[in-house]
Design a protein around this motif. Structure first.
Motif, PDB file in Angstrom:
ATOM      1  N   LYS A  73       0.815  -1.227   0.000  1.00  0.00           N
ATOM      2  CA  LYS A  73       0.000   0.000   0.000  1.00  0.00           C
ATOM      3  C   LYS A  73       0.850   1.279   0.000  1.00  0.00           C
ATOM      4  CE  LYS A  73      -3.984  -2.220   1.979  1.00  0.00           C
ATOM      5  NZ  LYS A  73      -5.054  -2.238   2.964  1.00  0.00           N
ATOM      6  N   ASP A 132     -10.228   2.044   2.533  1.00  0.00           N
ATOM      7  CA  ASP A 132     -10.263   1.162   3.712  1.00  0.00           C
ATOM      8  C   ASP A 132     -11.037   1.775   4.881  1.00  0.00           C
ATOM      9  OD1 ASP A 132      -8.894  -1.008   2.702  1.00  0.00           O
ATOM     10  OD2 ASP A 132      -6.931  -0.285   3.370  1.00  0.00           O
ATOM     11  N   ALA A 192      -3.956   0.689  10.027  1.00  0.00           N
ATOM     12  CA  ALA A 192      -4.329   1.567  11.144  1.00  0.00           C
ATOM     13  C   ALA A 192      -4.374   3.020  10.671  1.00  0.00           C
ATOM     14  CB  ALA A 192      -3.341   1.408  12.292  1.00  0.00           C
ATOM     15  N   ARG A 224       2.795  -2.647  19.171  1.00  0.00           N
ATOM     16  CA  ARG A 224       3.938  -3.387  19.725  1.00  0.00           C
ATOM     17  C   ARG A 224       5.160  -2.471  19.770  1.00  0.00           C
ATOM     18  NH1 ARG A 224       5.533  -8.518  16.177  1.00  0.00           N
ATOM     19  NH2 ARG A 224       5.929  -6.836  14.696  1.00  0.00           N
ATOM     20  N   THR A 225       5.443  -1.782  18.679  1.00  0.00           N
ATOM     21  CA  THR A 225       6.518  -0.777  18.651  1.00  0.00           C
ATOM     22  C   THR A 225       5.881   0.568  18.997  1.00  0.00           C
ATOM     23  OG1 THR A 225       7.470  -2.060  16.843  1.00  0.00           O
ATOM     24  CG2 THR A 225       8.417   0.123  17.236  1.00  0.00           C
ATOM     25  N   THR A 260      -3.484  -4.887  13.467  1.00  0.00           N
ATOM     26  CA  THR A 260      -2.152  -5.469  13.336  1.00  0.00           C
ATOM     27  C   THR A 260      -2.230  -6.652  12.371  1.00  0.00           C
ATOM     28  OG1 THR A 260      -2.248  -7.232  15.002  1.00  0.00           O
ATOM     29  CG2 THR A 260      -1.779  -4.995  15.805  1.00  0.00           C
ATOM     30  N   ALA A 261      -1.065  -7.099  11.937  1.00  0.00           N
ATOM     31  CA  ALA A 261      -1.013  -8.264  11.064  1.00  0.00           C
ATOM     32  C   ALA A 261      -0.820  -9.542  11.881  1.00  0.00           C
ATOM     33  CB  ALA A 261       0.107  -8.084  10.052  1.00  0.00           C
ATOM     34  N   ALA A 262      -0.984  -9.459  13.211  1.00  0.00           N
ATOM     35  CA  ALA A 262      -0.672 -10.604  14.081  1.00  0.00           C
ATOM     36  C   ALA A 262      -1.481 -11.848  13.707  1.00  0.00           C
ATOM     37  CB  ALA A 262      -0.917 -10.227  15.542  1.00  0.00           C
ATOM     38  N   GLU A 264      -1.221 -15.262  15.576  1.00  0.00           N
ATOM     39  CA  GLU A 264      -0.948 -14.715  16.910  1.00  0.00           C
ATOM     40  C   GLU A 264      -1.964 -13.627  17.221  1.00  0.00           C
ATOM     41  OE1 GLU A 264       2.987 -13.153  16.774  1.00  0.00           O
ATOM     42  OE2 GLU A 264       3.886 -15.105  16.326  1.00  0.00           O
ATOM     43  N   PRO A 318      -2.240  -9.847  19.568  1.00  0.00           N
ATOM     44  CA  PRO A 318      -1.502  -8.903  20.418  1.00  0.00           C
ATOM     45  C   PRO A 318      -1.762  -9.250  21.883  1.00  0.00           C
ATOM     46  CG  PRO A 318      -2.835  -7.746  18.774  1.00  0.00           C
ATOM     47  CD  PRO A 318      -3.221  -9.184  18.703  1.00  0.00           C
ATOM     48  N   TYR A 343      -9.741 -11.516   8.281  1.00  0.00           N
ATOM     49  CA  TYR A 343     -10.898 -12.396   8.223  1.00  0.00           C
ATOM     50  C   TYR A 343     -10.433 -13.774   7.789  1.00  0.00           C
ATOM     51  CZ  TYR A 343     -10.234 -11.193   3.350  1.00  0.00           C
ATOM     52  OH  TYR A 343      -9.669 -10.984   2.125  1.00  0.00           O
ATOM     53  N   GLN A 360     -15.125  -1.785   1.467  1.00  0.00           N
ATOM     54  CA  GLN A 360     -14.068  -1.023   0.768  1.00  0.00           C
ATOM     55  C   GLN A 360     -14.050  -1.390  -0.714  1.00  0.00           C
ATOM     56  OE1 GLN A 360     -10.980  -2.121  -0.610  1.00  0.00           O
ATOM     57  NE2 GLN A 360     -11.364  -4.255  -0.118  1.00  0.00           N
TER      58      GLN A 360
HETATM   59  P1  NDP Z   1       1.626  -3.401   8.120  1.00  0.00           P
HETATM   60  O1  NDP Z   1       2.644  -4.401   7.761  1.00  0.00           O
HETATM   61  O2  NDP Z   1       1.699  -2.024   7.560  1.00  0.00           O
HETATM   62  O3  NDP Z   1       1.543  -3.229   9.718  1.00  0.00           O
HETATM   63  C1  NDP Z   1       1.590  -4.341  10.534  1.00  0.00           C
HETATM   64  C2  NDP Z   1       1.199  -3.959  11.958  1.00  0.00           C
HETATM   65  O4  NDP Z   1       0.972  -5.155  12.672  1.00  0.00           O
HETATM   66  C3  NDP Z   1       2.254  -3.184  12.730  1.00  0.00           C
HETATM   67  O5  NDP Z   1       1.603  -2.279  13.595  1.00  0.00           O
HETATM   68  C4  NDP Z   1       2.974  -4.297  13.482  1.00  0.00           C
HETATM   69  O6  NDP Z   1       3.571  -3.864  14.679  1.00  0.00           O
HETATM   70  C5  NDP Z   1       1.806  -5.172  13.818  1.00  0.00           C
HETATM   71  N1  NDP Z   1       2.164  -6.578  14.085  1.00  0.00           N
HETATM   72  C6  NDP Z   1       2.609  -7.495  13.204  1.00  0.00           C
HETATM   73  N2  NDP Z   1       2.771  -8.688  13.812  1.00  0.00           N
HETATM   74  C7  NDP Z   1       2.414  -8.520  15.112  1.00  0.00           C
HETATM   75  C8  NDP Z   1       2.355  -9.391  16.246  1.00  0.00           C
HETATM   76  N3  NDP Z   1       2.708 -10.687  16.146  1.00  0.00           N
HETATM   77  N4  NDP Z   1       1.914  -8.885  17.423  1.00  0.00           N
HETATM   78  C9  NDP Z   1       1.547  -7.584  17.521  1.00  0.00           C
HETATM   79  N5  NDP Z   1       1.590  -6.714  16.488  1.00  0.00           N
HETATM   80  C10 NDP Z   1       2.010  -7.173  15.295  1.00  0.00           C
HETATM   81  O7  NDP Z   1       0.230  -4.083   7.727  1.00  0.00           O
HETATM   82  P2  NDP Z   1      -1.147  -3.348   7.402  1.00  0.00           P
HETATM   83  O8  NDP Z   1      -1.333  -2.268   8.393  1.00  0.00           O
HETATM   84  O9  NDP Z   1      -1.219  -3.001   5.975  1.00  0.00           O
HETATM   85  O10 NDP Z   1      -2.226  -4.523   7.615  1.00  0.00           O
HETATM   86  C11 NDP Z   1      -2.559  -4.999   8.914  1.00  0.00           C
HETATM   87  C12 NDP Z   1      -3.651  -6.047   8.803  1.00  0.00           C
HETATM   88  O11 NDP Z   1      -4.912  -5.495   8.419  1.00  0.00           O
HETATM   89  C13 NDP Z   1      -3.329  -7.121   7.756  1.00  0.00           C
HETATM   90  O12 NDP Z   1      -3.500  -8.357   8.386  1.00  0.00           O
HETATM   91  C14 NDP Z   1      -4.341  -6.908   6.666  1.00  0.00           C
HETATM   92  O13 NDP Z   1      -4.706  -8.128   6.067  1.00  0.00           O
HETATM   93  C15 NDP Z   1      -5.520  -6.294   7.416  1.00  0.00           C
HETATM   94  N6  NDP Z   1      -6.358  -5.439   6.555  1.00  0.00           N
HETATM   95  C16 NDP Z   1      -7.669  -5.792   6.324  1.00  0.00           C
HETATM   96  C17 NDP Z   1      -8.492  -4.993   5.528  1.00  0.00           C
HETATM   97  C18 NDP Z   1      -9.914  -5.396   5.276  1.00  0.00           C
HETATM   98  O14 NDP Z   1     -10.521  -4.877   4.328  1.00  0.00           O
HETATM   99  N7  NDP Z   1     -10.496  -6.251   6.072  1.00  0.00           N
HETATM  100  C19 NDP Z   1      -7.994  -3.762   4.912  1.00  0.00           C
HETATM  101  C20 NDP Z   1      -6.619  -3.459   5.252  1.00  0.00           C
HETATM  102  C21 NDP Z   1      -5.843  -4.285   6.010  1.00  0.00           C
HETATM  103  P3  NDP Z   1       5.084  -3.261  14.687  1.00  0.00           P
HETATM  104  O15 NDP Z   1       4.944  -1.827  14.275  1.00  0.00           O
HETATM  105  O16 NDP Z   1       5.521  -3.428  16.087  1.00  0.00           O
HETATM  106  O17 NDP Z   1       5.878  -4.071  13.712  1.00  0.00           O
END
Ligand code: NDP
Length: 274
Positions: A66, A102, A132, A152-153, A193-195, A200, A202, A220, A249
């Protein structure tokens, strides 16, 4: 000639967007095809340009591209500028235009499909990545009582807080790590988050879910995500995954491309049942 559209990401095999857009096209009688394109991590721009050269008219962009899409777009909508992320590309003689649907998708799903008015609610947003960032302004526009950004960060959540606080009006926006949520309560917790993708959740303290609260995972899939399982165990009253957001979206992207707004409820019900 039939117009071509696609979703691009990595991974992409799991994407439901082709089914959703096929359903929208049937419903609205639009003549188009919609495919899924897997791009290598460093091959986003090349894949987009190849699709344009092959006659592509527009693309949805998903993880992890993105930000690349934001950079590639020659012109961008105000909401894409605010999100600094692009999930919808429109190709025309004028060049590549980027938008972000989104946030609108999330707010539409919460309000229209789940019946949750956000005004006066205490909202917790988990994550500080593209997903986010893209929903912060649309959430603030609903005038919640407060918006807490937890990541997390922690520094990344703080950076978002600083950036968006000036647009927050009367709504306090704060930022913290997951541990610092102890002792606080929320009416809505959104996992951006992508957890869940790594199976996983958070690590959130006990007691953060207020009576009647909704836990919402943007991810989902089949069954409950790890975040929603944890939320249920911690007392969230209602659970929802991000499938409704995805459909909403998508409808907004479809509108940008075709000028026609599909009805989402039948598509959502049909795909959930199937
Ligand atoms: P990014 O890679 O930009 O951000 C990932 C985020 O997840 C960061 O804040 C990261 O924290 C956090 N994170 C990753 N792994 C973990 C973990 N194990 N525990 C805690 N925090 C974690 O991804 P996006 O923001 O683009 O996407 C996030 C999620 O949202 C994706 O899973 C995506 O599929 C979903 N999504 C769904 C949409 C929908 O239409 N339903 C639309 C857009 C996104 P840190 O900063 O600490 O690394």
């Amino acid at each position: 000639m039939t117009d071509r559209y696609a979703v691009i990401g990595n991974p992409i095999a799991h994407s439901k967007s082709p089914q959703i857009h096929a359903a929208f096209a049937r419903e609205t009688g639009q003549d188009l095809t919609y495919e899924a394109i897997l791009a290598p991590a460093n091959g986003f721009e090349q894949a987009v340009r190849a699709f344009i050269a092959a006659g592509g008219k527009g693309m949805n962009v998903t993880v992890p591209f993105k930000l690349d899409a934001y950079r590639l777009a020659a012109t961008r909508s105000a909401r894409a500028e605010a999100a600094k992320a692009v999930n919808t590309l429109v190709f025309s003689a004028r060049g590549i235009h980027g938008d972000n649907t989104d946030g609108l998708g999330l707010v539409a799903d919460l309000g229209r499909n789940l019946g949750l008015g956000l005004a006066g609610k205490r909202i917790l947003l988990l994550g500080a990545g593209g997903a986010a960032r893209g929903v912060i302004l649309p959430l603030l526009e609903q005038q919640p009582a407060s918006l807490t950004l937890a990541n997390r960060t922690v520094e990344k959540a703080r950076a978002l807080q600083l950036e968006f606080a000036p647009s927050a009006g009367a709504c306090p926006v704060d930022a913290c790590g997951f541990d610092e949520l102890a002792g606080r309560q929320f009416d809505l917790a959104i996992n951006a988050t992508a957890a869940s993708l790594a199976d996983e959740a958070p690590a959130l303290p006990q007691g953060i879910y207020a009576p009647g609260s909704l836990a919402y995972d943007m991810v989902y899939g089949k069954g409950l995500t790890p975040f929603l399982r944890a939320a249920r165990a911690q007392g969230a009253a209602h659970l929802a995954d991000g499938f409704g957001m995805l459909v909403e979206q998508a409808a907004e992207s479809f509108f940008l491309w075709r000028g026609v707004r599909p009805a989402t409820a039948p598509v959502l019900a049909g795909l959930r049942a199937g």
